[in-house]
Write a protein that holds these residues in place. Structure first.
Motif, PDB file in Angstrom:
ATOM      1  N   ILE A  92       5.644  -3.104 -12.780  1.00 35.04           N
ATOM      2  CA  ILE A  92       4.950  -3.722 -11.817  1.00 35.04           C
ATOM      3  C   ILE A  92       4.484  -5.187 -11.877  1.00 35.04           C
ATOM      4  O   ILE A  92       3.788  -5.448 -13.134  1.00 35.04           O
ATOM      5  N   ARG A  93       5.058  -6.178 -11.320  1.00 36.06           N
ATOM      6  CA  ARG A  93       4.805  -7.575 -11.450  1.00 36.06           C
ATOM      7  C   ARG A  93       4.603  -8.123 -10.318  1.00 36.06           C
ATOM      8  O   ARG A  93       5.264  -7.969  -9.234  1.00 36.06           O
ATOM      9  N   ASP A  94       3.271  -8.900 -10.013  1.00 34.57           N
ATOM     10  CA  ASP A  94       3.146  -9.344  -8.589  1.00 34.57           C
ATOM     11  C   ASP A  94       3.206  -8.706  -7.453  1.00 34.57           C
ATOM     12  O   ASP A  94       3.676  -9.081  -6.517  1.00 34.57           O
ATOM     13  N   GLY A  95       2.695  -7.448  -7.697  1.00 28.15           N
ATOM     14  CA  GLY A  95       2.716  -6.447  -6.668  1.00 28.15           C
ATOM     15  C   GLY A  95       3.934  -5.859  -6.244  1.00 28.15           C
ATOM     16  O   GLY A  95       3.958  -5.349  -4.878  1.00 28.15           O
ATOM     17  N   LYS A  96       4.772  -6.008  -7.029  1.00 27.71           N
ATOM     18  CA  LYS A  96       6.243  -5.314  -6.777  1.00 27.71           C
ATOM     19  C   LYS A  96       6.802  -4.529  -8.077  1.00 27.71           C
ATOM     20  O   LYS A  96       6.338  -5.067  -9.136  1.00 27.71           O
ATOM     21  N   GLU A 104       5.834   2.373  -3.385  1.00 29.40           N
ATOM     22  CA  GLU A 104       5.308   1.656  -2.195  1.00 29.40           C
ATOM     23  C   GLU A 104       3.834   1.716  -2.333  1.00 29.40           C
ATOM     24  O   GLU A 104       3.129   0.585  -2.196  1.00 29.40           O
ATOM     25  N   PHE A 105       3.067   2.860  -2.701  1.00 29.28           N
ATOM     26  CA  PHE A 105       1.788   2.823  -2.957  1.00 29.28           C
ATOM     27  C   PHE A 105       1.076   2.064  -4.218  1.00 29.28           C
ATOM     28  O   PHE A 105       0.244   1.318  -3.736  1.00 29.28           O
ATOM     29  N   VAL A 106       1.691   2.171  -5.360  1.00 27.81           N
ATOM     30  CA  VAL A 106       1.208   1.515  -6.288  1.00 27.81           C
ATOM     31  C   VAL A 106       1.458  -0.054  -6.226  1.00 27.81           C
ATOM     32  O   VAL A 106       0.922  -0.857  -6.639  1.00 27.81           O
ATOM     33  N   ALA A 107       2.724  -0.496  -5.646  1.00 26.62           N
ATOM     34  CA  ALA A 107       2.841  -1.912  -5.269  1.00 26.62           C
ATOM     35  C   ALA A 107       1.878  -2.358  -4.267  1.00 26.62           C
ATOM     36  O   ALA A 107       1.456  -3.541  -4.270  1.00 26.62           O
ATOM     37  N   ARG A 108       1.493  -1.537  -3.249  1.00 24.02           N
ATOM     38  CA  ARG A 108       0.559  -1.952  -2.358  1.00 24.02           C
ATOM     39  C   ARG A 108      -0.782  -2.293  -3.060  1.00 24.02           C
ATOM     40  O   ARG A 108      -1.745  -3.302  -2.778  1.00 24.02           O
ATOM     41  N   GLN A 109      -1.160  -1.444  -3.894  1.00 23.11           N
ATOM     42  CA  GLN A 109      -2.358  -1.501  -4.579  1.00 23.11           C
ATOM     43  C   GLN A 109      -2.418  -2.655  -5.366  1.00 23.11           C
ATOM     44  O   GLN A 109      -3.360  -3.220  -5.731  1.00 23.11           O
ATOM     45  N   ALA A 110      -1.374  -2.715  -6.315  1.00 24.08           N
ATOM     46  CA  ALA A 110      -1.347  -4.030  -7.081  1.00 24.08           C
ATOM     47  C   ALA A 110      -1.295  -5.128  -6.394  1.00 24.08           C
ATOM     48  O   ALA A 110      -2.058  -6.211  -6.886  1.00 24.08           O
ATOM     49  N   ALA A 111      -0.824  -5.359  -5.116  1.00 19.66           N
ATOM     50  CA  ALA A 111      -0.977  -6.515  -4.547  1.00 19.66           C
ATOM     51  C   ALA A 111      -2.187  -6.816  -3.852  1.00 19.66           C
ATOM     52  O   ALA A 111      -2.685  -7.986  -3.693  1.00 19.66           O
ATOM     53  N   ALA A 112      -3.081  -5.764  -3.768  1.00 20.61           N
ATOM     54  CA  ALA A 112      -4.470  -5.844  -3.246  1.00 20.61           C
ATOM     55  C   ALA A 112      -5.377  -6.156  -4.478  1.00 20.61           C
ATOM     56  O   ALA A 112      -6.597  -6.057  -3.947  1.00 20.61           O
ATOM     57  N   SER A 113      -4.707  -6.332  -5.623  1.00 16.19           N
ATOM     58  CA  SER A 113      -5.698  -6.360  -6.792  1.00 16.19           C
ATOM     59  C   SER A 113      -6.627  -5.242  -7.222  1.00 16.19           C
ATOM     60  O   SER A 113      -7.706  -5.643  -7.576  1.00 16.19           O
ATOM     61  N   ARG A 114      -6.184  -4.199  -6.892  1.00 12.21           N
ATOM     62  CA  ARG A 114      -7.208  -3.007  -7.013  1.00 12.21           C
ATOM     63  C   ARG A 114      -7.196  -2.796  -8.406  1.00 12.21           C
ATOM     64  O   ARG A 114      -6.111  -2.726  -9.062  1.00 12.21           O
ATOM     65  N   PRO A 115      -8.433  -2.574  -9.193  1.00  9.48           N
ATOM     66  CA  PRO A 115      -8.551  -2.165 -10.379  1.00  9.48           C
ATOM     67  C   PRO A 115      -7.782  -0.716 -10.796  1.00  9.48           C
ATOM     68  O   PRO A 115      -7.312   0.019  -9.853  1.00  9.48           O
ATOM     69  N   ALA A 116      -7.055  -0.789 -11.891  1.00  2.00           N
ATOM     70  CA  ALA A 116      -6.266   0.249 -12.464  1.00  2.00           C
ATOM     71  C   ALA A 116      -6.872   1.865 -12.145  1.00  2.00           C
ATOM     72  O   ALA A 116      -6.314   2.479 -11.594  1.00  2.00           O
ATOM     73  N   ALA A 117      -8.124   1.913 -12.467  1.00  2.00           N
ATOM     74  CA  ALA A 117      -8.786   2.911 -12.176  1.00  2.00           C
ATOM     75  C   ALA A 117      -8.923   3.422 -10.725  1.00  2.00           C
ATOM     76  O   ALA A 117      -8.706   4.510 -10.434  1.00  2.00           O
TER      77      ALA A 117
END
Length: 409
Positions: free
Chosen positions: A299-303, A363-376
């Protein structure tokens, strides 16, 4: 705690003295003593009420630790993680204040390093200003109490009992006892993992270790005859991995050690799938061996930019592993994330038989990454999404691990 009845004026409290007194008192304290120690420490900071709330295994509610003599009907209801200020303090690991007509409550995350354990509640009377000095003192107190929660959990059951909203099966009990902390964060790397269903997990497991510049990570899925055998397979696999790793052998030798141990102990048609890998946190190089397991996602830059499926080996324990298994290599960029998971994640079915599926996962992990949600927190949300998809009842274990490379050094 100090032998004085009065509290020190807010802003002049001796934070170091309070922590030192609490630390000395804790030397002869067990887990059942933590509520009383928390009350005394809170009083020294000027709080009229203090309580420790630990998170349950599903990370859905926060449960107050109560003294052994407290009446059962006086136990407060658990606080939901979602939709409460206490839950926000837990989720984003920052302090939050709730104000009322008679005073204010400061909710402080309870951490062991970066592992989220729960929250500390401190109630202050009206007129007491919760300034930066008091916030810092409360944070220091929570840090020490977090350490005590972890260490005292090793010598008694009251904290474990509070965390269990439903009983654990014997396989689940064995699996949870094998795990490292669910979260580890350093300046250069973060890793987080979770097992579900928390009360019934059997064959899934994960492990990690930070040694110098190398983060070792493994996710496995044991395929045995029934829950008990799958759990034993998983335990042997993880023990073989750790034994080999601590012996200082290379990645391929670790995988061969797992394969040999499983074949020697079980043989037949039982096996373990998994990804065993290493991240060089100084350079960002991720190297791994895939053993009959779903490929990791990059996953890079929310994608999701790549599925790491260039290396596909055989499951472990069948005696089919090459003497020199193929090792994959991928150079990460700063802030890249790797998502490792077992097949129970994507194969969770809803009432109509539809899989959770790769697309929904991506879709879920990309959306979370784009929102800068912490890994945990990303994993907590993902697990709840999987449980909701399957109406709260999984037919198979679902394990996920996120690795985030935070810097290129």
């Amino acid at each position: 705690m100090s032998g004085r009845e009065e509290t020190q004026p807010v802003g002049s409290h001796d934070s170091f003295g309070i922590l030192a007194t609490l630390l000395r008192a804790s030397h002869l304290a067990g887990p059942d003593d933590l509520p009383a120690l928390t009350t005394l420490a809170g009083k020294s900071l000027g709080a009229g009420h203090a309580a420790l709330h630990v998170v349950d295994y599903d990370q859905a509610v926060l449960v107050a630790l109560r003294p052994p003599a407290a009446a059962a009907d006086s136990d407060p209801s658990p606080l939901a993680v979602d939709g409460t200020l206490a839950g926000r303090a837990y989720s984003d690991t920052t302090q939050h204040i709730s104000a009322g007509p008679v005073g204010s409550t400061l909710w402080t995350p309870l951490l062991d390093g970066s592992e989220r354990l729960g929250v500390l509640q401190l109630d202050f009377a009206a007129g007491i200003e919760i300034d930066d000095v008091l916030r810092a003192a409360c944070s220091d107190l929570a840090s020490l109490l977090g350490e005590l929660v972890v260490t005292r959990s090793l010598v008694g059951d009251s904290i474990e009992q509070a965390r269990r909203q439903v009983p654990l099966t014997l396989p689940a009990e064995m699996q949870w006892r094998q795990l490292p902390p669910l979260t580890f964060v350093s300046p250069r790397v973060a890793v987080a993992g979770i097992l579900v269903p928390t009360s019934e997990v059997a064959g899934d497991s994960f492990d990690y270790a930070m040694n110098d510049d190398t983060l070792h990570v493994a996710v496995i899925d044991a395929m045995g005859h029934g829950m008990e055998e799958a759990t034993l397979l998983s335990a042997v696999a993880m023990s073989a991995l750790r034994n080999a790793r601590r012996g200082g052998v290379a990645l391929a030798a670790m995988v061969r050690a797992i394969d040999s141990a499983l074949a020697a102990q079980f043989g037949g048609d039982t096996f373990v799938t998994g990804i065993i890998g290493q991240l060089d946190v100084a350079t960002g190089w991720w190297t791994w061996i895939t053993c009959g397991h779903p490929a990791a996602l990059l996953i890079r830059d929310g994608k999701v930019v790549k599925v790491l499926d260039s290396v596909i080996g055989v499951p472990l324990g069948l005696g089919l592993l090459d003497s020199d298994p193929t090792i994959g290599a991928e150079r990460l960029q700063p802030r890249d994330r790797l998502l490792l998971f077992t097949d129970g994640v994507v194969e969770a079915r809803d009432s109509q038989g539809k899989f959770f599926g790769n697309d929904r996962l991506v879709e879920f992990v990309a959306r979370q990454a784009a929102a800068s949600r912490p890994a945990a927190e990303t994993l907590r949300g993902l697990n709840h999404a999987i449980l909701d998809h399957q109406q709260g009842c999984l037919q198979d274990d679902a394990t996920t691990v996120i690795i985030e490379w935070l810097t290129d050094g």
